[in-house]
Design a protein around this motif. Structure first.
Motif, mmCIF file in Angstrom:
data_model
loop_
_atom_site.group_PDB
_atom_site.id
_atom_site.type_symbol
_atom_site.label_atom_id
_atom_site.label_comp_id
_atom_site.label_asym_id
_atom_site.label_seq_id
_atom_site.Cartn_x
_atom_site.Cartn_y
_atom_site.Cartn_z
ATOM 1 N N ARG A 1 0.831 -1.196 0.000
ATOM 2 C CA ARG A 1 0.000 0.000 0.000
ATOM 3 C C ARG A 1 0.867 1.248 0.000
ATOM 4 O O ARG A 1 2.067 1.196 0.271
ATOM 5 N N VAL B 1 -0.796 -5.267 0.726
ATOM 6 C CA VAL B 1 -1.816 -4.964 -0.260
ATOM 7 C C VAL B 1 -3.003 -5.890 -0.066
ATOM 8 O O VAL B 1 -2.858 -7.061 0.322
ATOM 9 N N THR C 1 -1.402 2.024 -4.364
ATOM 10 C CA THR C 1 -0.334 1.076 -4.058
ATOM 11 C C THR C 1 0.965 1.562 -4.681
ATOM 12 O O THR C 1 1.007 2.562 -5.396
#
Length: 338
Positions: free
Chosen positions: A114, A120, A170
């Motif tokens: 992230r 993530v 991201t």
């Protein structure tokens, strides 16, 4: 001791801008265009393997199904499912179960995280994959124009993010360090003769290790701390070695000469030790001999006992004359009673 001043963001190793919970900037590098393209090429090979495997399975399925069921609509639907699984399912599933990494990212040493550095999620991976398929690779919407736009965005973004990263929140970072290896400088030729005359018996391992670490990191220090630390180390070493150097030079030159001579003597000592060991116990230096399969057991008189290799060299036992038999006897032999 002060390190080099921070370089601009474009030239720093820790350019990902990730900060830990203790407000400490993490030494993490953002992945740029070159490493990400290399990872993409590896992922394309992996996706090709997955596509061929699934295509073979679908072909077998089409042969098994009844003839009246198989038609052009079913074939088209299966091809669409195949493309979705390969182009979207592959990155999403890999990033979900491999910690934000695909096969290409594992090979290159990259990871999707992230924007704040956290792991993530599935939604973010799905968003990245959908945006990538639509406008990046293969780029279903205006392929050539979308490719140019994607490369421009990655080159312009400070963290090297692509369109899918910007939309999903991201980024891709390196998981491997980027330390620069520098060998310790060797002794200058004019100090080699002086090094051979040095008395290094009082130079301990801790002080030598400190000097070696200083020489390995001297490029990361700035003046005047670099010269001050070098002078302090040389003062400690000069107090335990003799004779003094023949001419004036920077402290780093003296330290390199002392360490080079210490290393040379260690190598010579090791070579002599190995030569002495080989002379006293040749079995240790001899290469291992392949042992053949033993012949069948024989009980006849021609059978000869196998020769065993001694585990250690035989030691001579001191002897003294035996008072009873007048012959030498071992020292620890039992003496006759009374």
């Amino acid at each position: 001791m002060t390190a080099q001043p921070p370089a601009p963001a474009a030239n720093r190793w820790a350019d990902a801008g990730l900060v830990s919970g203790e407000a400490v900037e993490l030494d993490v590098r953002a992945a740029r265009l070159g490493s990400r393209v290399l990872a993409l090429l590896i992922d394309l090979l992996a996706q090709l393997v997955v596509a061929l495997t699934l295509l073979a399975g679908l072909s077998v399925l089409m042969l098994v199904l009844p003839t009246h069921v198989v038609d052009a609509a079913l074939a088209g639907a299966l091809q669409t499912v195949l493309l979705v699984v390969v182009l979207v399912g592959y990155p999403v599933l890999m990033e979900r179960f491999a910690g934000g990494r695909t096969v290409g990212k594992l090979a290159v040493g990259l990871r999707v995280v992230r924007a704040d550095g956290g792991p993530v999620g599935v939604g973010q991976s799905l968003t990245r994959a959908l945006v990538g398929v639509a406008v990046e690779w293969p780029g279903l919407v205006l392929p050539l124009l979308s490719w140019v736009a994607s490369v421009t965005v990655m080159l312009a973004d400070p963290r090297g993010r692509r369109l899918g990263d910007l939309v999903a929140g991201t980024m891709v970072v390196h998981t491997r360090g980027a330390g620069v290896w520098r060998p310790v400088p060797l002794a200058v030729p004019t100090l080699v003769g002086w090094g051979h005359t040095l008395d290094l018996t009082r130079l301990d391992d801790g002080l030598a290790l400190a000097a070696r670490q200083y020489l390995g990191r001297v490029h990361q220090l700035v003046e005047p701390e670099r010269a001050r630390l070098g002078q302090a180390l040389w003062a400690e070493i000069a107090a335990v070695i003799s004779p003094p150097p023949p001419w004036a030079a920077p402290a780093s030159v003296y330290l390199a000469a002392v360490l080079a001579e210490r290393h040379r003597r260690s190598v010579d000592r090791l070579r002599r030790t190995r030569g002495l060991t080989a002379a006293l116990w040749p079995e240790l230096a001899a290469p291992p001999v392949a042992v053949a399969a033993p012949p069948p057991a024989s009980t006849g008189p021609a059978a000869s006992p196998s020769v065993l290799r001694p585990a250690a060299p035989a030691l001579a036992v001191p002897t003294q004359p035996d008072p009873v038999r007048g012959q030498p006897a071992p020292v620890d032999a039992e003496r006759p009673a009374g």
